[in-house]
Design a protein around this motif. Structure first.
Motif, PDB file in Angstrom:
ATOM      1  N   PRO A   1     -11.602   4.495  -0.392  1.00  0.00           N
ATOM      2  CA  PRO A   1     -11.510   3.463   0.657  1.00  0.00           C
ATOM      3  C   PRO A   1     -10.080   3.010   0.925  1.00  0.00           C
ATOM      4  O   PRO A   1      -9.730   2.716   2.066  1.00  0.00           O
ATOM      5  CB  PRO A   1     -12.353   2.313   0.093  1.00  0.00           C
ATOM      6  CG  PRO A   1     -12.508   2.586  -1.350  1.00  0.00           C
ATOM      7  CD  PRO A   1     -12.441   4.065  -1.515  1.00  0.00           C
ATOM      8  N   VAL A   2      -9.256   2.959  -0.127  1.00  0.00           N
ATOM      9  CA  VAL A   2      -7.866   2.544   0.079  1.00  0.00           C
ATOM     10  C   VAL A   2      -7.181   3.506   1.050  1.00  0.00           C
ATOM     11  O   VAL A   2      -6.558   3.097   2.040  1.00  0.00           O
ATOM     12  CB  VAL A   2      -7.100   2.500  -1.259  1.00  0.00           C
ATOM     13  CG1 VAL A   2      -5.604   2.320  -1.010  1.00  0.00           C
ATOM     14  CG2 VAL A   2      -7.613   1.365  -2.129  1.00  0.00           C
TER      15      VAL A   2
ATOM     16  N   LEU B   1      -8.482   3.109   4.595  1.00  0.00           N
ATOM     17  CA  LEU B   1      -7.923   1.921   5.248  1.00  0.00           C
ATOM     18  C   LEU B   1      -6.479   2.166   5.674  1.00  0.00           C
ATOM     19  O   LEU B   1      -6.065   1.789   6.762  1.00  0.00           O
ATOM     20  CB  LEU B   1      -7.980   0.729   4.293  1.00  0.00           C
ATOM     21  CG  LEU B   1      -9.308  -0.011   4.250  1.00  0.00           C
ATOM     22  CD1 LEU B   1      -9.239  -1.145   3.235  1.00  0.00           C
ATOM     23  CD2 LEU B   1      -9.631  -0.570   5.631  1.00  0.00           C
ATOM     24  N   VAL B   2      -5.734   2.820   4.780  1.00  0.00           N
ATOM     25  CA  VAL B   2      -4.337   3.089   5.097  1.00  0.00           C
ATOM     26  C   VAL B   2      -4.239   3.953   6.352  1.00  0.00           C
ATOM     27  O   VAL B   2      -3.465   3.659   7.277  1.00  0.00           O
ATOM     28  CB  VAL B   2      -3.636   3.784   3.908  1.00  0.00           C
ATOM     29  CG1 VAL B   2      -2.301   4.372   4.349  1.00  0.00           C
ATOM     30  CG2 VAL B   2      -3.420   2.799   2.787  1.00  0.00           C
TER      31      VAL B   2
ATOM     32  N   ALA C   1      -5.201   1.895   9.431  1.00  0.00           N
ATOM     33  CA  ALA C   1      -4.186   0.903   9.783  1.00  0.00           C
ATOM     34  C   ALA C   1      -2.966   1.595  10.383  1.00  0.00           C
ATOM     35  O   ALA C   1      -2.424   1.148  11.395  1.00  0.00           O
ATOM     36  CB  ALA C   1      -3.786   0.098   8.553  1.00  0.00           C
ATOM     37  N   THR C   2      -2.544   2.682   9.768  1.00  0.00           N
ATOM     38  CA  THR C   2      -1.377   3.397  10.284  1.00  0.00           C
ATOM     39  C   THR C   2      -1.605   3.797  11.727  1.00  0.00           C
ATOM     40  O   THR C   2      -0.778   3.562  12.601  1.00  0.00           O
ATOM     41  CB  THR C   2      -1.147   4.693   9.483  1.00  0.00           C
ATOM     42  OG1 THR C   2      -1.257   4.398   8.118  1.00  0.00           O
ATOM     43  CG2 THR C   2       0.208   5.269   9.791  1.00  0.00           C
TER      44      THR C   2
ATOM     45  N   LEU D   1      -1.913   0.662  14.085  1.00  0.00           N
ATOM     46  CA  LEU D   1      -0.670  -0.100  14.107  1.00  0.00           C
ATOM     47  C   LEU D   1       0.337   0.590  15.019  1.00  0.00           C
ATOM     48  O   LEU D   1       0.962  -0.011  15.884  1.00  0.00           O
ATOM     49  CB  LEU D   1      -0.103  -0.202  12.687  1.00  0.00           C
ATOM     50  CG  LEU D   1       1.195  -0.968  12.560  1.00  0.00           C
ATOM     51  CD1 LEU D   1       0.947  -2.452  12.760  1.00  0.00           C
ATOM     52  CD2 LEU D   1       1.840  -0.736  11.219  1.00  0.00           C
TER      53      LEU D   1
ATOM     54  N   LEU E   1      -0.098   0.233  18.605  1.00  0.00           N
ATOM     55  CA  LEU E   1       0.239  -1.073  19.187  1.00  0.00           C
ATOM     56  C   LEU E   1       1.709  -1.167  19.568  1.00  0.00           C
ATOM     57  O   LEU E   1       2.100  -2.040  20.322  1.00  0.00           O
ATOM     58  CB  LEU E   1      -0.067  -2.184  18.176  1.00  0.00           C
ATOM     59  CG  LEU E   1      -1.530  -2.534  17.987  1.00  0.00           C
ATOM     60  CD1 LEU E   1      -1.674  -3.547  16.864  1.00  0.00           C
ATOM     61  CD2 LEU E   1      -2.093  -3.101  19.272  1.00  0.00           C
ATOM     62  N   ILE E   2       2.534  -0.305  18.980  1.00  0.00           N
ATOM     63  CA  ILE E   2       3.971  -0.387  19.266  1.00  0.00           C
ATOM     64  C   ILE E   2       4.176  -0.177  20.756  1.00  0.00           C
ATOM     65  O   ILE E   2       3.707   0.805  21.326  1.00  0.00           O
ATOM     66  CB  ILE E   2       4.741   0.672  18.459  1.00  0.00           C
ATOM     67  CG1 ILE E   2       4.598   0.398  16.973  1.00  0.00           C
ATOM     68  CG2 ILE E   2       6.206   0.680  18.848  1.00  0.00           C
ATOM     69  CD1 ILE E   2       5.238   1.439  16.095  1.00  0.00           C
TER      70      ILE E   2
ATOM     71  N   VAL F   1       9.431   5.292  14.532  1.00  0.00           N
ATOM     72  CA  VAL F   1       9.014   3.970  14.996  1.00  0.00           C
ATOM     73  C   VAL F   1       9.772   3.558  16.255  1.00  0.00           C
ATOM     74  O   VAL F   1       9.174   3.180  17.260  1.00  0.00           O
ATOM     75  CB  VAL F   1       9.250   2.904  13.902  1.00  0.00           C
ATOM     76  CG1 VAL F   1       8.870   1.539  14.424  1.00  0.00           C
ATOM     77  CG2 VAL F   1       8.455   3.228  12.663  1.00  0.00           C
TER      78      VAL F   1
ATOM     79  N   VAL G   1       4.049   7.878   7.366  1.00  0.00           N
ATOM     80  CA  VAL G   1       3.522   6.749   6.595  1.00  0.00           C
ATOM     81  C   VAL G   1       2.314   7.184   5.780  1.00  0.00           C
ATOM     82  O   VAL G   1       2.157   6.801   4.622  1.00  0.00           O
ATOM     83  CB  VAL G   1       3.162   5.570   7.528  1.00  0.00           C
ATOM     84  CG1 VAL G   1       2.452   4.481   6.761  1.00  0.00           C
ATOM     85  CG2 VAL G   1       4.421   5.017   8.165  1.00  0.00           C
TER      86      VAL G   1
ATOM     87  N   LEU H   1       3.585   9.014   2.723  1.00  0.00           N
ATOM     88  CA  LEU H   1       4.187   8.078   1.764  1.00  0.00           C
ATOM     89  C   LEU H   1       3.126   7.250   1.059  1.00  0.00           C
ATOM     90  O   LEU H   1       3.149   7.090  -0.158  1.00  0.00           O
ATOM     91  CB  LEU H   1       5.157   7.142   2.487  1.00  0.00           C
ATOM     92  CG  LEU H   1       6.533   7.708   2.791  1.00  0.00           C
ATOM     93  CD1 LEU H   1       7.331   6.700   3.589  1.00  0.00           C
ATOM     94  CD2 LEU H   1       7.249   8.018   1.494  1.00  0.00           C
ATOM     95  N   ALA H   2       2.190   6.730   1.858  1.00  0.00           N
ATOM     96  CA  ALA H   2       1.186   5.849   1.278  1.00  0.00           C
ATOM     97  C   ALA H   2       0.292   6.611   0.308  1.00  0.00           C
ATOM     98  O   ALA H   2       0.018   6.150  -0.794  1.00  0.00           O
ATOM     99  CB  ALA H   2       0.357   5.200   2.383  1.00  0.00           C
TER     100      ALA H   2
ATOM    101  N   TYR I   1       2.190   7.291  -2.807  1.00  0.00           N
ATOM    102  CA  TYR I   1       2.383   6.092  -3.611  1.00  0.00           C
ATOM    103  C   TYR I   1       1.101   5.714  -4.345  1.00  0.00           C
ATOM    104  O   TYR I   1       1.105   5.427  -5.543  1.00  0.00           O
ATOM    105  CB  TYR I   1       2.828   4.956  -2.694  1.00  0.00           C
ATOM    106  CG  TYR I   1       3.179   3.692  -3.396  1.00  0.00           C
ATOM    107  CD1 TYR I   1       4.334   3.612  -4.163  1.00  0.00           C
ATOM    108  CD2 TYR I   1       2.371   2.572  -3.292  1.00  0.00           C
ATOM    109  CE1 TYR I   1       4.668   2.445  -4.812  1.00  0.00           C
ATOM    110  CE2 TYR I   1       2.695   1.400  -3.940  1.00  0.00           C
ATOM    111  CZ  TYR I   1       3.839   1.340  -4.700  1.00  0.00           C
ATOM    112  OH  TYR I   1       4.160   0.186  -5.345  1.00  0.00           O
ATOM    113  N   VAL I   2      -0.003   5.763  -3.613  1.00  0.00           N
ATOM    114  CA  VAL I   2      -1.285   5.399  -4.219  1.00  0.00           C
ATOM    115  C   VAL I   2      -1.642   6.371  -5.346  1.00  0.00           C
ATOM    116  O   VAL I   2      -2.063   5.966  -6.434  1.00  0.00           O
ATOM    117  CB  VAL I   2      -2.383   5.387  -3.133  1.00  0.00           C
ATOM    118  CG1 VAL I   2      -3.745   5.266  -3.758  1.00  0.00           C
ATOM    119  CG2 VAL I   2      -2.151   4.251  -2.171  1.00  0.00           C
TER     120      VAL I   2
END
Lengths: 353, 375, 605
Positions: free
Chosen positions: B14-15, B18-19, B22-23, B26, B29-30, B333, B345, B348-349, B352-353
């Protein structure tokens, strides 16, 4: 950005402070007046020697003066007196005061370029001139800029901390109190937020909203929320097993009452004691954003955008970078120093180590 | 044990989901028009329409997310929107090298320095040396990375004679101190050969080093951009300043961590008995005490590496290094090249996780105290 | 306690670390920093060519090069080398990294011009000092009397990397790619001018001759053959690639674009399709390019073995890195840096780009009701802005400010032009304030205006200084500062949602005609301001037909006179750009104002 919230906290948890066994010898006290004299000579008397020598003199004066002051203070208040922490506190008070009063101080123009059109840009710092810390490329006063910058930095970072405390704290306490699937859900959310590279997340957020103090505070709070959730949860877990909570429960208090009356006051103190450290991190994060050009835009001064504008040609005009840089460094240093003390004192988990 | 590991891994799903969600949203939206990124200042409206059409921006966002996620699961992160539309995976692969080298070097530097400072200040706990180190560490951790980068460029590149002479003065003081010790030992206690002889050797070595470094003082480059050839020396030379800037705060973190761990290890029975047996101090510190103390240090170092890889944007920008951070922020970005941001991202995420999970699991596995002690 | 040993060990390891980091850079023999005092002489032989062409010159502007063997290029080669010198390398700091080696996929000029010209070579090389073009891969280019017909003779015996012979038909086919790619995500500024060629009537009578027929007379057509359209891509390879990619093409992505993208990442393709002095050895689009000497270059042995193009981050960083000895060639484009470089005695090969610093005024693009329509506002802005203050604050007084579209000292400047330029309103804050008041009273406008500016160094300082000066005159300025791609292009080109914008036309000898026409002609698709005036259109028309430098000067002066009257935009500076070279690099030749050919360059030891 390499400083993140959890990092600083990890550092703090591990810290074991040994009380200083060797007090500073009292005979060092004359260094204080000598240091002050050297600083005076460096800044005001020697006007025609190179900047390097003057800066070296001032630095030597500061270090010497500190030793002298330390010797005096330890004599007066005993060898456990922490002079640097007190100095840090004073600095924070000074920054706070200047942030509050800057609007009423008789400062030179430091925000509106239209009022400085005839003036000289890039004046060097000269303590007894109209512009004690010099002027920038737009002939704006740097002293005023630094003070307005303090205001902006503090509003943003304290605002973000407050938001983080409130939201993160409530969620964390609830997670720690109810446990179960709610707790796991919150954990997963916090983990997901922490998985993002923080600065990249911030830059992305910063490009979405137009930047002003309030939107920035909101964005930066995202950095603090997951940390505060974890912190509040962990503290709640320790308190939830304590007698007074169990007693309140057995006397039939409802969940809401236990949370707000019993847990919150106890969890709040350690959380607030972390606020100094988080503020330090957020000040740096805000400056980093300004430095990357996605924060608050000049001529509205912030420490980060002053440094960013100054680095264009700081080879020849180092004061454009170093003046705001030093102020920022001292503020972050002071926050770390005071925050460390505060946490040692108020975090129950810290006390257990 | 397996159950615990299994649970941890299940939690990752799930983490990661979600990442990714969200990525994707997000980035969407830029504000800004990705098509503008493909054009120059000589473009006309007709050029723009053509580019927009070719990017397929007219599809609904949910469709695009599903497309993207299924691609990502099979290792395809789409094409960069910027000409010449290379695969994002290629771009990431190419820029991860410089970032990895930089982070590894920063980590190595902070490790080496922190081990010394940590061990030194732990065995000298409470003394002036200890206070000096801990004060300096507060200083280190309070220097924002970008300020450190600018500071190093200013002193090592623009005013290179200053650090060079500071080096000579600082080392000169140490040499004088060693010389004084050697002579005073010699005068006091001629019978104990090793006492003064050691100091004499140390004086010579330090003086030699001082001179050698002074003479060999390298020209640190203002930018590190084009030195990725096979010459490791050149690489170290060009990465020295950016790595040092990154290492500064890590040195502080590691030193304080190690000092605290060492302090408690030094109180343990086996260390005390070793001391009682008259073992040399350096042997106790480095052979006996360091290993058990460095457990949490290594853990933190692992997490730090993961964090550094995603956190070098500013240093890469200041030093003109084409790494992952600069790729994601500079070409992703800001110009809204969102396939790069999403891919970067996500990588990276996920990295990292996963790294955190591995460390967490090995922690559980290696240190039974933690397993029992955790709430 | 033998704590000294512990301390010693600690010191040793710290030193070891420092020492390892310091390393030894003695083996870095090729790169020579600019430490040695260097005579401030121009490095390239192009600069020594006779300055402006004779005034009464009736000859067409393009002059054929001398016959083959005696070409001036060969002279340079004589003191160059017999064969490629191993270990010689140029570390070149670029203005901006290049996206694509394919000429149709590259922005050209500043962005990638030098990288690609050294791989493809070019038909004609423009000499900015004289305003003429010399033959390079072409032998000659001769116009007819009204410049509607140009006869190109190509050099014989040139072969592409894959062994194919270079024939005249290739020139047409290669240029057609520009024509066809328009609107396919291609971004090359020279491409628009290709549209002036009437391809239907262009002939290839034999394998060494092309007769171009143009839609209108254009006296500086030769400059187009010195730009990307003059870089010939073997059309047989392109045809083959198009076949291969036809299956992959979709409605969104054409085969032509897939081919371009493939060229960008495949050095072998580029090398097979080109015949320039260098081959692509390594390429990372938008990051770096490494070129290696080609064995069988038609112009003789290439002396320098390798050129590596990388991007340190900005013009200032380029110079700092050059000074530190990290680069032996650095492209500069910042007046502060040029001042430093001159002071340091660096060898420079640079050119002033006219109309480099400029503020555009939106005069109603796509029917928008904007205050800039009112000439009193444009006049007020001219009165309100002091060029010297921009210079002082953003450029430390080192900018070459000017109020003329051709600055004094550049080829097309003339006293007549200056006279007209001086008639434009000059700095007078009181007059500005009065005009603003007047317009406010007449129209009820509140004084607000949006200023859009790029945030690249020193853009923020320019914007702030201008904002301050305009606000002092009674304007109420909102500034939108950001990257070119996210702020400037969307605001100015896409939405036309701006009142005033920081911009530049960057017109040099080779690009005058195209850049003025693109930006000022009432019917032009890239007229960003909606400026339209019949006098201007007439004056611009004269530019196309101007037969020699004198006529060009007269035409430009006429444009300036209309400009000063109508104030379509405000010029404040020329932009110098060019190359700083280590003094031991010789024989670098210009293939355009600021595009550099290293074909005959060599490194003196």
């Amino acid at each position: 950005m390499s400083e993140t919230t959890n990092d600083t906290i990890a550092l703090g948890e591990a810290e074991v402070r040994a009380r200083s066994a060797e007090p500073r010898p009292f005979w060092l006290w004359p260094l204080l007046p000598i240091g002050i004299a050297v600083i005076f000579v460096g800044t005001m008397v020697l006007n025609d020697v190179t900047a390097e020598i003057r800066v070296a003199l001032v630095l030597a004066g500061i270090v010497g003066g500190y030793f002298g002051l330390d010797a005096l203070c330890q004599r007066r208040w005993g060898s456990s007196f922490d002079t640097s922490a007190w100095l840090s506190g004073f600095w924070l008070v000074l920054i706070g005061l200047s942030a509050i009063t800057v609007a009423w101080l008789p400062l030179q123009e430091s925000k509106l370029v239209k009022n400085t059109i005839g003036d000289t840009p890039r004046l060097r710092p000269d303590l007894f001139s109209e512009h004690p810390l010099g002027t920038n490329s737009q002939a704006l006063d740097i002293l005023g800029g630094v003070m307005w910058g303090a205001r902006t930095s503090l509003i943003i970072s304290l605002g973000a901390v407050a938001i983080g405390l409130l939201i993160g704290g409530i969620i964390g306490i609830a997670a720690g109190y109810y446990r179960g699937p709610f707790d796991s859900g919150v954990g997963i959310l916090a983990d997901s937020l922490l998985a993002f590279p923080p600065l990249i997340l911030l830059v992305a957020m910063a490009t979405i909203f137009t930047q002003n103090q309030w939107t920035m505070a909101l964005e930066l709070s995202l950095l603090g929320i997951p940390t505060y959730i974890r912190l509040a949860r962990a503290n709640t877990l320790t308190f939830a097993q304590r007698e007074f909570v169990l007693a309140a429960k057995s006397m039939g208090s409802g969940d809401r009452r236990v949370i707000f009356r019993e847990l919150m006051p106890n969890v709040a103190l350690p959380m607030v004691s972390y606020a100094f450290l988080v503020t330090a991190v957020l000040i740096v994060a805000e400056a980093s954003l300004s430095f990357l050009g996605v924060g608050i835009q000049p001529p509205e001064p912030t420490w980060g955008n002053m440094i960013e504008a100054g680095q264009e040609n700081y080879k020849d005009h180092p004061h454009l970078v170093f003046v705001p840089g030093i102020v920022m460094f001292m503020t972050v240093f002071a926050l770390n120093r005071v925050g460390d003390k505060a946490r040692e004192r108020w975090d129950p988990r810290e006390a257990q180590i | 044990m397996l159950r615990v590991i299994g649970l941890k891994l299940v939690r990752l799903v799930p983490v990661l989901f979600l990442v990714s969600l969200a990525t994707f949203f997000l980035v969407d939206l830029i504000p800004g028009d990705p098509a503008a990124n493909m054009l120059g200042t000589d473009a006309t409206i007709e050029d723009l329409e053509a580019v927009r059409k070719s990017l397929g921006l007219d599809k609904p966002i949910t469709d695009r997310y599903v497309d993207w996620l299924s691609g990502a699961l099979s290792g395809d992160l789409g094409l960069s929107l910027r000409s010449p539309n290379e695969p994002v995976t290629d771009l990431i692969q190419r820029s991860v090298g410089p970032t990895l080298r930089l982070s590894a070097m920063a980590l190595g530097m902070s490790f080496t320095i922190a081990i010394f400072l940590g061990v030194w200040s732990a065995q000298a706990a409470g003394t002036r040396v200890d206070r000096l180190v801990s004060g300096t560490m507060f200083g280190f951790i309070s220097v924002p990375t970008f300020l450190a980068g600018l500071l190093f460029i200013f002193f090592f590149v623009f005013r290179e004679s200053i650090p060079r002479w500071l080096w000579v003065i600082g080392m000169g003081l140490i040499v004088l101190r060693l010389l004084y010790l050697a002579i005073s030992r010699l005068v006091e206690d001629r019978a104990h050969f090793s006492g003064w002889f050691g100091y004499a050797i140390a004086t010579l070595v330090v003086a030699g080093l001082m001179m050698w470094v002074f003479v060999q003082w390298p020209d640190f480059p203002r930018t590190a951009s084009h030195r990725y050839d096979d010459n490791w020396r050149e690489q170290i030379r060009s990465l020295f300043l950016p790595a040092l800037a990154l290492a500064l705060s890590e040195i502080a973190v590691f030193t304080r961590l190690l000092r605290a761990d060492m302090l408690s290890t030094l109180q343990e029975q086996f260390v005390l008995s070793a001391r009682a047996k008259g073992m040399p101090t350096w042997r106790i510190l480095f052979r006996d005490a360091l290993r058990p103390s460095s457990f949490s240090l290594i853990t933190v170092a692992g997490i730090t590496l993961g964090r550094l890889i995603g956190g070098t944007v500013i240093i890469e920008t200041i030093f003109g290094l084409d790494g992952l951070g600069k790729l994601i922020v500079g070409t992703g970005v800001i110009p809204k090249n969102y396939t790069i941001v999403q891919g970067g991202v996500l990588v990276l995420a996920v990295g990292y996780v996963m790294l955190n999970a591995i460390i967490d699991i090995s922690y559980q596995y290696l240190d039974p105290r933690i397993r029992r002690g955790r709430v | 306690m033998r704590s000294w040993l512990f301390k010693l060990l600690a010191l040793l390891m710290v030193f070891g670390l420092v020492a390892a980091a310091c390393g030894n850079d003695d083996d870095d023999g090729v790169t020579t920093g600019p430490d040695e005092p260097a005579p401030a002489e121009p490095s390239d032989d192009g600069d020594d060519a006779p300055a402006p062409a004779d005034d009464g010159d009736d000859e067409p502007a393009a002059e054929p090069a001398d016959d083959g063997e005696e070409a001036p290029a060969d002279e340079v080669m004589m003191d160059g080398c017999e064969a490629t010198v191993p270990g010689t390398k140029v570390n070149y700091a670029v203005f901006s990294p290049n996206a694509n080696m394919d000429p149709t996929g590259s922005s050209g000029a500043l962005v990638g011009g030098t990288q690609i010209v050294n791989v493809w070579d070019v038909l004609m090389a423009f000499d900015p000092a004289a305003g003429v073009s010399n033959g390079q891969a072409a032998e000659s280019l001769t116009p007819n009397d009204d410049f509607t017909e140009w006869t190109l003779k190509i050099r014989s015996g040139i072969t592409y990397g894959n062994g194919d012979a270079f024939i005249a038909q290739d020139v047409v086919d290669s240029m057609l790619r520009f024509f066809d790619s328009r609107g396919d995500g291609m971004n090359n500024r020279a491409a628009g001018s290709v549209g002036l060629i009437d391809f239907d009537n262009t002939e290839v009578p034999d394998d060494s001759t092309v007769i171009f027929r143009l839609h209108r007379g254009w006296s500086t057509f030769h400059t187009l053959l010195g730009d990307e359209p003059g870089m010939i891509v073997n059309p047989r390879i392109i045809a083959q690639l198009l076949d291969e990619e036809a299956a992959n093409a979709t409605e969104e992505t054409s085969a032509a674009r897939l081919v371009r993208n493939r060229m960008a990442v495949t050095p072998d393709l580029v090398n097979a399709a080109s015949f320039g002095p260098y081959e692509v050895a390594e390429v990372e689009p938008n990051v770096r390019t490494v070129l290696r000497a080609r064995d069988n270059y038609w112009g003789g042995p290439v002396c320098i073995e390798e050129i590596e193009f990388t991007f340190p981050g900005s013009s200032v960083a380029n110079w700092e890195a050059f000074q530190a000895g990290d680069f032996n060639a650095a492209f500069l484009r910042d007046p502060r840096v040029f001042a430093d470089a001159r002071e340091a005695g660096a060898v420079l090969s640079s050119e002033d780009q006219n109309i480099g610093g400029l503020f555009l005024f939106n005069q109603g693009v796509r029917g928008a009701e904007v205050i800039g329509k009112d000439i009193r506002i444009r006049r007020a802005i001219h009165h309100a802005i002091n060029r010297d203050i921009i210079n002082e604050r953003a450029f430390e007084g080192k900018l070459k400010t000017t109020n003329a579209i051709a600055a004094e000292g550049t080829l097309l400047w003339s006293p007549e032009l200056q006279e007209c330029a001086d008639q434009a309103p000059s700095y007078d804050p009181d007059a500005a304030a009065a005009l603003v008041e007047e317009v406010k009273a007449d129209t009820g406008w509140d004084g607000s205006m949006l200023l859009v500016h790029a945030d690249t160094d020193p853009g923020p300082e320019i914007a702030q200084a201008v904002e301050g000066m305009l606000e002092a005159a009674g304007f109420d300025i909102e500034v939108d500062l950001g990257p070119v791609t996210t702020v400037l292009i969307p605001r100015v080109i896409i939405q036309a949602d701006y009142e005033m914008a920081g911009w530049g036309f960057n017109a040099d000898g080779a690009t005058w005609v195209a850049s003025l026409n693109d930006n000022l002609l009432s019917t032009s698709g890239s007229n960003r301001m909606a400026f339209a005036h019949p006098d201007m259109d007439a004056a611009l028309g004269e530019l196309y037909g101007a037969a020699n430098v004198d006529d060009q000067r007269a035409a430009i002066a006429a444009v300036q006179c209309v400009w000063s009257e109508q104030l379509p935009a405000m010029v404040y500076s020329v932009t110098e750009e060019g190359l700083a070279l280590a003094p031991n690099i010789k024989g670098v030749q210009r293939a355009g104002a600021t595009i550099f050919l290293f074909g005959n360059a060599y490194i003196e030891n």
